[in-house]
Write a protein that holds these residues in place. Structure first.
Motif, PDB file in Angstrom:
ATOM      1  N   VAL A 115       0.820  -1.214   0.000  1.00 18.47           N
ATOM      2  CA  VAL A 115       0.000   0.000   0.000  1.00 18.47           C
ATOM      3  C   VAL A 115       0.854   1.264   0.000  1.00 18.47           C
ATOM      4  CG1 VAL A 115      -1.856   1.224   1.191  1.00 18.47           C
ATOM      5  CG2 VAL A 115      -1.774  -1.266   1.291  1.00 18.47           C
ATOM      6  N   GLY A 116       2.045   1.178   0.583  1.00 22.66           N
ATOM      7  CA  GLY A 116       2.912   2.353   0.671  1.00 22.66           C
ATOM      8  C   GLY A 116       3.867   2.416  -0.500  1.00 22.66           C
ATOM      9  N   VAL A 117       5.145   2.327  -0.223  1.00 20.07           N
ATOM     10  CA  VAL A 117       6.188   2.397  -1.251  1.00 20.07           C
ATOM     11  C   VAL A 117       6.476   0.978  -1.746  1.00 20.07           C
ATOM     12  CG1 VAL A 117       8.606   2.980  -1.676  1.00 20.07           C
ATOM     13  CG2 VAL A 117       7.207   4.459  -0.230  1.00 20.07           C
ATOM     14  N   PRO A 118       6.439   0.757  -3.056  1.00 18.82           N
ATOM     15  CA  PRO A 118       6.719  -0.584  -3.560  1.00 18.82           C
ATOM     16  C   PRO A 118       8.163  -0.999  -3.305  1.00 18.82           C
ATOM     17  CG  PRO A 118       6.502   0.970  -5.375  1.00 18.82           C
ATOM     18  CD  PRO A 118       6.148   1.709  -4.116  1.00 18.82           C
ATOM     19  N   ASP A 119       8.377  -2.291  -3.116  1.00 17.67           N
ATOM     20  CA  ASP A 119       9.732  -2.810  -2.921  1.00 17.67           C
ATOM     21  C   ASP A 119      10.539  -2.522  -4.182  1.00 17.67           C
ATOM     22  OD1 ASP A 119      11.804  -4.067  -1.624  1.00 17.67           O
ATOM     23  OD2 ASP A 119      11.153  -6.089  -2.143  1.00 17.67           O
ATOM     24  N   GLY A 120      11.746  -2.042  -4.011  1.00 17.73           N
ATOM     25  CA  GLY A 120      12.599  -1.727  -5.144  1.00 17.73           C
ATOM     26  C   GLY A 120      12.337  -0.359  -5.749  1.00 17.73           C
ATOM     27  N   ALA A 121      11.652   0.506  -5.006  1.00 11.63           N
ATOM     28  CA  ALA A 121      11.345   1.849  -5.514  1.00 11.63           C
ATOM     29  C   ALA A 121      12.630   2.620  -5.807  1.00 11.63           C
ATOM     30  CB  ALA A 121      10.500   2.618  -4.501  1.00 11.63           C
ATOM     31  N   ASN A 122      12.597   3.402  -6.878  1.00 14.44           N
ATOM     32  CA  ASN A 122      13.745   4.233  -7.234  1.00 14.44           C
ATOM     33  C   ASN A 122      13.362   5.703  -7.090  1.00 14.44           C
ATOM     34  OD1 ASN A 122      12.307   5.014  -9.559  1.00 14.44           O
ATOM     35  ND2 ASN A 122      13.210   3.371 -10.764  1.00 14.44           N
ATOM     36  N   GLU A 123      14.282   6.587  -7.443  1.00 16.43           N
ATOM     37  CA  GLU A 123      14.054   8.030  -7.287  1.00 16.43           C
ATOM     38  C   GLU A 123      12.794   8.488  -8.015  1.00 16.43           C
ATOM     39  OE1 GLU A 123      14.772  11.872  -5.904  1.00 16.43           O
ATOM     40  OE2 GLU A 123      15.802  10.029  -5.330  1.00 16.43           O
ATOM     41  N   THR A 124      12.568   7.974  -9.202  1.00 17.08           N
ATOM     42  CA  THR A 124      11.371   8.342  -9.975  1.00 17.08           C
ATOM     43  C   THR A 124      10.108   7.909  -9.252  1.00 17.08           C
ATOM     44  OG1 THR A 124      12.613   8.178 -12.048  1.00 17.08           O
ATOM     45  CG2 THR A 124      10.214   8.091 -12.204  1.00 17.08           C
ATOM     46  N   ASP A 125      10.115   6.706  -8.698  1.00 21.17           N
ATOM     47  CA  ASP A 125       8.952   6.217  -7.949  1.00 21.17           C
ATOM     48  C   ASP A 125       8.652   7.127  -6.758  1.00 21.17           C
ATOM     49  OD1 ASP A 125       8.634   3.919  -9.593  1.00 21.17           O
ATOM     50  OD2 ASP A 125      10.147   2.858  -8.411  1.00 21.17           O
ATOM     51  N   PHE A 126       9.690   7.466  -6.010  1.00 19.88           N
ATOM     52  CA  PHE A 126       9.497   8.340  -4.845  1.00 19.88           C
ATOM     53  C   PHE A 126       8.922   9.694  -5.264  1.00 19.88           C
ATOM     54  CE2 PHE A 126      12.733   5.542  -2.829  1.00 19.88           C
ATOM     55  CZ  PHE A 126      12.018   5.204  -1.694  1.00 19.88           C
ATOM     56  N   ARG A 127       9.460  10.274  -6.335  1.00 18.02           N
ATOM     57  CA  ARG A 127       8.981  11.587  -6.797  1.00 18.02           C
ATOM     58  C   ARG A 127       7.539  11.510  -7.308  1.00 18.02           C
ATOM     59  NH1 ARG A 127      11.899  15.796  -6.541  1.00 18.02           N
ATOM     60  NH2 ARG A 127      10.798  16.941  -8.159  1.00 18.02           N
ATOM     61  N   GLU A 128       7.189  10.430  -7.995  1.00 14.97           N
ATOM     62  CA  GLU A 128       5.825  10.285  -8.500  1.00 14.97           C
ATOM     63  C   GLU A 128       4.829  10.156  -7.351  1.00 14.97           C
ATOM     64  OE1 GLU A 128       5.858   7.050 -11.297  1.00 14.97           O
ATOM     65  OE2 GLU A 128       6.837   8.259 -12.834  1.00 14.97           O
ATOM     66  N   ILE A 129       5.187   9.401  -6.337  1.00 15.76           N
ATOM     67  CA  ILE A 129       4.317   9.271  -5.167  1.00 15.76           C
ATOM     68  C   ILE A 129       4.193  10.618  -4.475  1.00 15.76           C
ATOM     69  CG2 ILE A 129       4.088   8.243  -2.864  1.00 15.76           C
ATOM     70  CD1 ILE A 129       5.496   5.722  -4.078  1.00 15.76           C
ATOM     71  N   ALA A 130       5.316  11.311  -4.299  1.00 17.10           N
ATOM     72  CA  ALA A 130       5.318  12.607  -3.617  1.00 17.10           C
ATOM     73  C   ALA A 130       4.505  13.654  -4.381  1.00 17.10           C
ATOM     74  CB  ALA A 130       6.753  13.096  -3.434  1.00 17.10           C
ATOM     75  N   ALA A 131       4.456  13.546  -5.687  1.00 14.93           N
ATOM     76  CA  ALA A 131       3.744  14.525  -6.511  1.00 14.93           C
ATOM     77  C   ALA A 131       2.240  14.279  -6.558  1.00 14.93           C
ATOM     78  CB  ALA A 131       4.305  14.510  -7.931  1.00 14.93           C
ATOM     79  N   ASP A 132       1.812  13.080  -6.248  1.00 14.07           N
ATOM     80  CA  ASP A 132       0.390  12.730  -6.312  1.00 14.07           C
ATOM     81  C   ASP A 132      -0.217  12.832  -4.917  1.00 14.07           C
ATOM     82  OD1 ASP A 132      -1.918  10.774  -6.028  1.00 14.07           O
ATOM     83  OD2 ASP A 132      -1.608  10.697  -8.200  1.00 14.07           O
ATOM     84  N   GLU A 133      -1.132  13.753  -4.737  1.00 12.10           N
ATOM     85  CA  GLU A 133      -1.719  14.017  -3.414  1.00 12.10           C
ATOM     86  C   GLU A 133      -2.314  12.764  -2.781  1.00 12.10           C
ATOM     87  OE1 GLU A 133      -2.394  16.675  -0.297  1.00 12.10           O
ATOM     88  OE2 GLU A 133      -1.346  17.055  -2.163  1.00 12.10           O
ATOM     89  N   GLU A 134      -3.075  12.007  -3.545  1.00 10.31           N
ATOM     90  CA  GLU A 134      -3.726  10.812  -3.006  1.00 10.31           C
ATOM     91  C   GLU A 134      -2.707   9.741  -2.617  1.00 10.31           C
ATOM     92  OE1 GLU A 134      -7.030   7.487  -4.334  1.00 10.31           O
ATOM     93  OE2 GLU A 134      -7.061   9.447  -5.305  1.00 10.31           O
ATOM     94  N   LEU A 135      -1.734   9.500  -3.491  1.00 14.31           N
ATOM     95  CA  LEU A 135      -0.695   8.508  -3.178  1.00 14.31           C
ATOM     96  C   LEU A 135       0.123   8.932  -1.962  1.00 14.31           C
ATOM     97  CD1 LEU A 135       0.654   7.569  -6.723  1.00 14.31           C
ATOM     98  CD2 LEU A 135      -0.787   6.181  -5.226  1.00 14.31           C
ATOM     99  N   TRP A 136       0.452  10.224  -1.903  1.00  9.97           N
ATOM    100  CA  TRP A 136       1.216  10.749  -0.779  1.00  9.97           C
ATOM    101  C   TRP A 136       0.466  10.514   0.530  1.00  9.97           C
ATOM    102  CZ3 TRP A 136       5.379  12.065   1.624  1.00  9.97           C
ATOM    103  CH2 TRP A 136       5.328  12.915   2.720  1.00  9.97           C
TER     104      TRP A 136
END
Length: 78
Positions: free
Chosen positions: A40-61
């Motif tokens: 539900v949170g950060v997927p295993d193996g997340a990279n910089e792009t994944d972190f930024r995409e989650i941070a940019a999306d209000e609902e995901l954040w």
């Protein structure tokens, strides 16, 4: 004090990485890590792009913040 959208994403990305590191290194329960945080949170193996995409999306954040809180509660960290 106004914060630009890019600054907000940078701050959230840094916080998200900190939450991910905390769950991976301080919560010693594989069920919490795999079944909750990685699902539900950060997927295993997340990279910089994944972190930024989650941070940019209000609902995901917000989902990640709530999931982090839930992981900590289940692990009795808070």
């Amino acid at each position: 004090m106004k914060v630009s959208r890019n600054e907000l994403i940078n701050i959230r990305t840094k916080l998200l990485k900190g939450m991910d590191e905390y769950v991976r290194n301080h919560i010693d329960d594989e069920c919490i890590c795999y079944d909750i945080w990685f699902a539900v949170g950060v997927p295993d193996g997340a990279n910089e792009t994944d972190f930024r995409e989650i941070a940019a999306d209000e609902e995901l954040w917000l989902d990640c913040v709530k999931t982090f809180k839930r992981c900590c509660e289940l692990a009795r960290e808070i």
